[in-house]
Design an enzyme around this catalytic site. Sequence first.
Site, PDB file in Angstrom:
ATOM      1  CB  THR A 192      66.237  70.445 109.524  1.00 48.15           C
ATOM      2  OG1 THR A 192      65.077  69.967 108.830  1.00 48.15           O
ATOM      3  CG2 THR A 192      66.028  71.896 109.865  1.00 48.15           C
ATOM      4  NE  ARG A 223      66.677  81.784 111.319  1.00 46.39           N
ATOM      5  CZ  ARG A 223      66.475  80.570 110.823  1.00 46.39           C
ATOM      6  NH1 ARG A 223      67.332  79.594 111.074  1.00 46.39           N
ATOM      7  NH2 ARG A 223      65.413  80.320 110.066  1.00 46.39           N
ATOM      8  CB  THR A 259      69.031  72.551 111.628  1.00 44.68           C
ATOM      9  OG1 THR A 259      69.469  73.216 110.461  1.00 44.68           O
ATOM     10  CG2 THR A 259      68.474  73.566 112.599  1.00 44.68           C
ATOM     11  CB  SER A 312      72.313  72.150 106.210  1.00 47.33           C
ATOM     12  OG  SER A 312      72.003  70.792 106.000  1.00 47.33           O
ATOM     13  CB  THR A 330      62.897  70.614 105.814  1.00 44.78           C
ATOM     14  OG1 THR A 330      64.231  71.012 105.471  1.00 44.78           O
ATOM     15  CG2 THR A 330      62.138  70.294 104.537  1.00 44.78           C
ATOM     16  N   GLY A 331      63.089  73.745 105.616  1.00 47.21           N
ATOM     17  CA  GLY A 331      63.007  74.950 104.812  1.00 47.21           C
ATOM     18  C   GLY A 331      63.160  76.204 105.646  1.00 47.21           C
TER      19      GLY A 331
END
Length: 326
Positions: A186, A214, A204, A84, A237-238
């Site tokens: 991240t 994106r 990330t 990631s 994060t997320g």
Amino acid sequence: MNSRRKFILRSLAGSALVSGSTLARVLPGSSVNQSAIKPIVISTWNHGLPANDAAWKVLAANGRALDAVEQGVKVPEADPAMNSVGYGGLPDRDGKVTLDACIMDEQGNCGSVAFLQHIKHPISVARLVMEKTPHVMLAGEGALQFALANGFKKENLLTKEAEKAWKEWLKTAQYKPIVNRENHDTISMLAIDSAGNMSGACTTSGMAWKMHGRVGDSPIIGASLYVDNEVGGACATGVGEAVIKIVGSHLVVELMRQGNTPEQACKMAVDRILKRYKDVTDLQVGFLAMNKNGEYGAYAIHPGFNYAVHNGTNNQLIDSKSHITK
């Protein structure tokens, strides 16, 4: 009377600032005991442990927090097993590994790169954007040109493992974020150095199988990361789209400015997201924050989000509290 009233108010404010903490929050015109400041570094997820170790080497040598966070997040950036972040990151739906990163120092200076390809350490490119250009963000081909002009090496970042996973995904080509799967997580980091200054970094490879082009919250100052040296810092994060919509990290810092603890501020930011989404079954967002006292806290929508803390004595993982508990 006015002078006496101002004197009393200043005295009360000073007492409130220094009571119950090692280091008072620094407000304009105030002073603190610099000898009481102790370095500390915090970062998101399990990969924060080795990242913290690298950052601590800088902090232990009385180095600058900015150098610490850069060196710290470069560890997962270079790890091919980390799918990631950076090298080894899972690609977009076209099989391209595209990277986002940002960095911010104690003076409010910041730099970022978005949709950067072929460069293993986007965080270092982001720092050069901050230090060598009049801009905050460079993106795409322009970011790559800038990196190459500054001595970075063009590399193939798609590992055999990531390519295999992508080809397997192509069989169905269905995209659905999965809570706490490391396909959209991240490495975000905040550090305070021995001078009491704070810096932060975020990097990330973004969501796996995302649409080509994106960009999430990670390169956006105020969304994924924000540092105010008078108050503290926050990172996220997320699912980045949800973070962007509330300018999450800036919100957390402003909530701390109002007197909330780091955990309280993170929870209030999560609550803001919850008001916008009726169904959060597959939506995970977590915030991590630290104030100028070195007090830290986190909060997430779902359980499973953890963060790493290194204070010189130990380097440990802590489970974040969450809105959903089961």
